[in-house]
Design a protein around this motif. Structure first.
Motif, PDB file in Angstrom:
ATOM      1  N   THR A 133       1.414   3.464   2.535  1.00  0.00           N
ATOM      2  CA  THR A 133       1.494   2.018   2.721  1.00  0.00           C
ATOM      3  C   THR A 133       0.104   1.397   2.728  1.00  0.00           C
ATOM      4  O   THR A 133      -0.136   0.351   2.102  1.00  0.00           O
ATOM      5  N   GLU A 134      -0.828   2.057   3.411  1.00  0.00           N
ATOM      6  CA  GLU A 134      -2.202   1.555   3.427  1.00  0.00           C
ATOM      7  C   GLU A 134      -2.837   1.659   2.049  1.00  0.00           C
ATOM      8  O   GLU A 134      -3.563   0.755   1.614  1.00  0.00           O
TER       9      GLU A 134
ATOM     10  N   SER B   6      -1.291   1.534  -0.786  1.00  0.00           N
ATOM     11  CA  SER B   6      -0.690   0.491  -1.617  1.00  0.00           C
ATOM     12  C   SER B   6      -1.289  -0.871  -1.301  1.00  0.00           C
ATOM     13  O   SER B   6      -1.510  -1.690  -2.194  1.00  0.00           O
ATOM     14  N   ARG B   7      -1.561  -1.112  -0.026  1.00  0.00           N
ATOM     15  CA  ARG B   7      -2.133  -2.405   0.359  1.00  0.00           C
ATOM     16  C   ARG B   7      -3.543  -2.570  -0.176  1.00  0.00           C
ATOM     17  O   ARG B   7      -3.930  -3.642  -0.638  1.00  0.00           O
ATOM     18  N   ARG B   8      -4.327  -1.469  -0.138  1.00  0.00           N
ATOM     19  CA  ARG B   8      -5.723  -1.567  -0.567  1.00  0.00           C
ATOM     20  C   ARG B   8      -5.866  -1.596  -2.087  1.00  0.00           C
ATOM     21  O   ARG B   8      -6.610  -2.395  -2.638  1.00  0.00           O
ATOM     22  N   ASP B   9      -5.162  -0.666  -2.745  1.00  0.00           N
ATOM     23  CA  ASP B   9      -5.374  -0.494  -4.182  1.00  0.00           C
ATOM     24  C   ASP B   9      -4.251  -1.038  -5.042  1.00  0.00           C
ATOM     25  O   ASP B   9      -4.323  -0.977  -6.260  1.00  0.00           O
ATOM     26  N   ARG B  10      -3.199  -1.556  -4.415  1.00  0.00           N
ATOM     27  CA  ARG B  10      -2.074  -2.139  -5.138  1.00  0.00           C
ATOM     28  C   ARG B  10      -1.504  -1.151  -6.159  1.00  0.00           C
ATOM     29  O   ARG B  10      -1.255  -1.474  -7.315  1.00  0.00           O
TER      30      ARG B  10
ATOM     31  N   GLU C 232       3.709  -1.051  -7.038  1.00  0.00           N
ATOM     32  CA  GLU C 232       4.275  -2.344  -7.350  1.00  0.00           C
ATOM     33  C   GLU C 232       5.715  -2.404  -6.848  1.00  0.00           C
ATOM     34  O   GLU C 232       6.465  -1.442  -6.914  1.00  0.00           O
TER      35      GLU C 232
ATOM     36  N   ALA D  55       7.476  -3.941  -1.437  1.00  0.00           N
ATOM     37  CA  ALA D  55       8.283  -4.666  -0.449  1.00  0.00           C
ATOM     38  C   ALA D  55       9.769  -4.505  -0.739  1.00  0.00           C
ATOM     39  O   ALA D  55      10.586  -4.335   0.179  1.00  0.00           O
TER      40      ALA D  55
END
Length: 622
Positions: A325-326, A328-332, A335, A338
């Motif tokens: 999750t972290e 994904s938040r940092r490096d996107r 996709e 959510a």
């Protein structure tokens, strides 16, 4: 799809027959002297082959035949009784995961293949089928015909063209091994799509020729391991050397055919799985790569420091979700993350996911670090909410204490400042002054066990300390240039830290076997030796430069916590971190490296001044 499945299955069957032909040829070679001896003996008894030369040849060939037959029987016995390798896993019973078993059986029905006999979890990002029908695995093939019939669900051919009724009398279907991070990170539909090609492999695996070829190759591989095992007497080594030579020769002959056979099996399974959840599988494969990236970061950055402290995180799979999750938040990288959260996670297929996660976490600690088989006073589980206080804080203070013990052994005096009556305590200023001050700060060592008396002159003393440390580690300085960092003081300190840490690890007690014995731990725990652990070490041993940087960083963090109100924290991707006013303190690593490599304290002093850290104040150690 049917043509692709048939082509892959045909390739696998033809290669399996090639492997079996090699086995038959080996048997023929072993029987050839016996056949020649029979011909000579029968010819002599009937009077058709007579004369002195034939009599001598008869006895020579007979003796050779007996020797070859005995040798062949011994090799066959070793191959038959050798224990094939089995992956250490966490078994999952049907009672503890009925929904997971139901999903896998439904998947096998749709693929028209037999369902796996059992399900197990591995602490890795991979899934496969594993045959555990060998007697050493505690699984009997008696009555396997009925089990195969039940797995087949009454179908006539198990979904593999060319199979006969004897397939129903084949051994039990293989075990499905699933990567535990997949269960926590993936949704149910994604896990189903990822497992489809794996489950489809039970069809080709049930073919009798493929199963026989695999048993033969696994037996040869296990026999090679037996022949190369250490700790045997001279006679046993001599006999097993011959066994090893023969089995290696056969294994080399089979290698190409076995590889092609497995490729054919994989191709047939992949083609068969095309009809099931194909669109979802494309998305799921992206999540496989993401899960592997997060799992690797979690093990090397978060779990490894805890393992080195004698603690093992009891919820690694929960941690991988937080790490991904972290990430994904940092490096996107994920996709639609959510929208995925609204779907059912695959771990819901387990009745008690927390218990399974704890078992997988303990197994991961064993495989990747070599920890004990069960929790104890020196090997205790730790929850994520307790990780900063019980792992990070303790790690930093332990490293800082070791650093000051080594400084004491090197004879490094404390800074003399009458205004600070507590300056004799463990201070950061002492470390920084030693790495930057003139060499006259050295005095006689306080611990003769760690260092000899210094030679005349301070530079000679440092060189003597460093050379002595290399001697304790059993290597020459030229053999490990990474131990020598930027200046003489750092090099001597790094070498001493390495020797001290090696001494601590050597004096640590060996892990004790489980109290109930291997029998109570199941076959997964009984088939691998603690002496081979860790099977998959995460990182090579740290160099002297890395050790020195870690210890100086720990001392800086202790000073920040005790004098500036900083707190230990956990970063899911980078591991232990220092929090100042709730924010992660950055840019500490390069400043520490500048200090130890060049002896320049200015960048680190500026960083300390900005955060309000007082390096002259003593810190609390473990």
């Amino acid at each position: 799809m049917g043509m692709g499945v048939e082509a892959g299955a045909q390739t696998a069957r033809s290669r399996a027959l090639a492997v079996l032909r090699i086995r038959s040829r080996a048997l023929a070679v072993a029987l050839l002297p016996a056949a020649a001896a029979v011909v000579l003996l029968v010819g002599g008894s009937t009077g058709r082959i007579t004369g002195e030369p034939w009599g001598t040849a008869r006895w020579i060939v007979t003796v050779v035949a007996v020797v070859v037959l005995l040798a062949a029987a011994g090799i066959a016995l070793v191959v038959a009784r050798a224990r094939p390798a089995m992956s250490p896993t966490v078994p999952v019973s049907e009672a503890s995961a009925p929904d997971l078993y139901r999903m896998v059986r439904d998947l096998a029905d749709r693929l028209d293949v037999p369902a796996p006999s059992e399900i197990a979890l591995t602490p890795d990002c991979d899934s496969w089928l594993e045959d555990r029908t060998h007697r050493a695995h505690g699984r009997s093939s008696s009555g396997s015909g009925d089990a195969s019939d039940r797995a087949d669900g009454g179908r006539g051919g198990l979904g593999v063209p060319g199979l006969t009724n004897r397939v129903r009398r084949a051994p039990v279907a293989p075990v499905l091994v699933i990567g535990s991070p997949f269960l926590w990170w993936m949704r149910v539909g994604e896990l189903r799509a990822v497992l489809a090609p794996v489950v489809a492999g039970t069809g080709p695996s049930a073919h009798p020729d493929i199963a026989a070829a695999r048993r033969f190759v696994r037996g040869l591989d296990a026999a090679v391991a037996v022949s190369s095992a250490p700790g045997r007497g001279p006679l046993s080594r001599t006999v097993l050397a011959g066994v090893g030579w023969v089995t290696r020769l056969l294994l080399r002959s089979c290698r190409g055919h076995a590889a092609e056979m497995e490729r054919g099996v994989a191709s047939a399974a992949a083609e068969r799985a095309q009809a099931v959840d194909y669109g979802v599988r494309i998305v799921a494969q992206e999540q496989v790569g993401l899960a592997y990236a997060g799992w690797d970061r979690l093990l090397t950055r978060v779990a490894l420091p805890a393992w080195r402290m004698g603690r093992w995180p009891s919820r690694l799979d929960v941690g991988v979700v937080a790490a991904l999750t972290e990430l994904s938040r940092r490096d996107r990288l994920a996709e639609g993350f959510a929208s995925r959260l609204g779907e059912r996670p695959a771990c819901d297929l387990l009745e008690e996911p927390g218990t399974v996660d704890e078992a997988a976490s303990l197994l991961a600690a064993r495989l990747f670090h070599g920890g004990p088989a069960e929790a104890g006073p020196d090997w205790a589980p730790v929850d994520w909410q307790d990780y900063p206080d019980e792992v990070v804080d303790r790690k930093w203070r332990t490293d800082a204490a070791r650093l000051h013990r080594v400084l004491d052994a090197l004879g490094v005096r404390h800074p003399a400042d009458p205004a600070l009556p507590e300056a004799d305590g463990p201070t950061l200023a002492r470390v920084m002054d030693h790495l930057t001050a003139p060499t006259e700060h050295l005095s006689a060592p306080a611990d003769d066990r760690l260092a000899p008396a210094p030679a005349p002159g301070p530079d000679a003393a440092l060189a003597e300390h460093r050379t002595e440390a290399y001697g304790e580690m059993g290597i020459a300085e030229s053999d490990d240039p990474d131990l020598a960092v930027g200046n003489e003081r750092s090099a001597a300190l790094a070498a001493r830290l390495t020797a001290e840490l090696a001494r601590e690890e050597a004096s640590a007690p060996a892990p004790h076997p489980p109290a109930g014995g291997a029998e109570q731990q199941g076959p997964d725990h009984a088939l691998w030796d603690d002496g081979t652990l860790p099977l998959f070490p995460l990182q090579p041993p740290r160099t002297g430069r890395e050790l020195l940087a870690d210890h100086v960083t720990a001392m800086v963090c202790c000073a920040a916590m005790d004098t500036a109100g900083a707190t230990p924290g956990l970063d899911w991707l980078d591991g232990p971190s220092l929090l100042v006013a709730g924010e992660r303190a950055a840019d500490l690593g390069p400043r520490v490296l500048t200090l130890i490599e060049t002896g320049d304290p200015a960048p680190l002093r500026d960083w300390l001044r900005h955060l309000g850290v007082r390096p002259e104040k003593p810190v609390r150690l473990v």
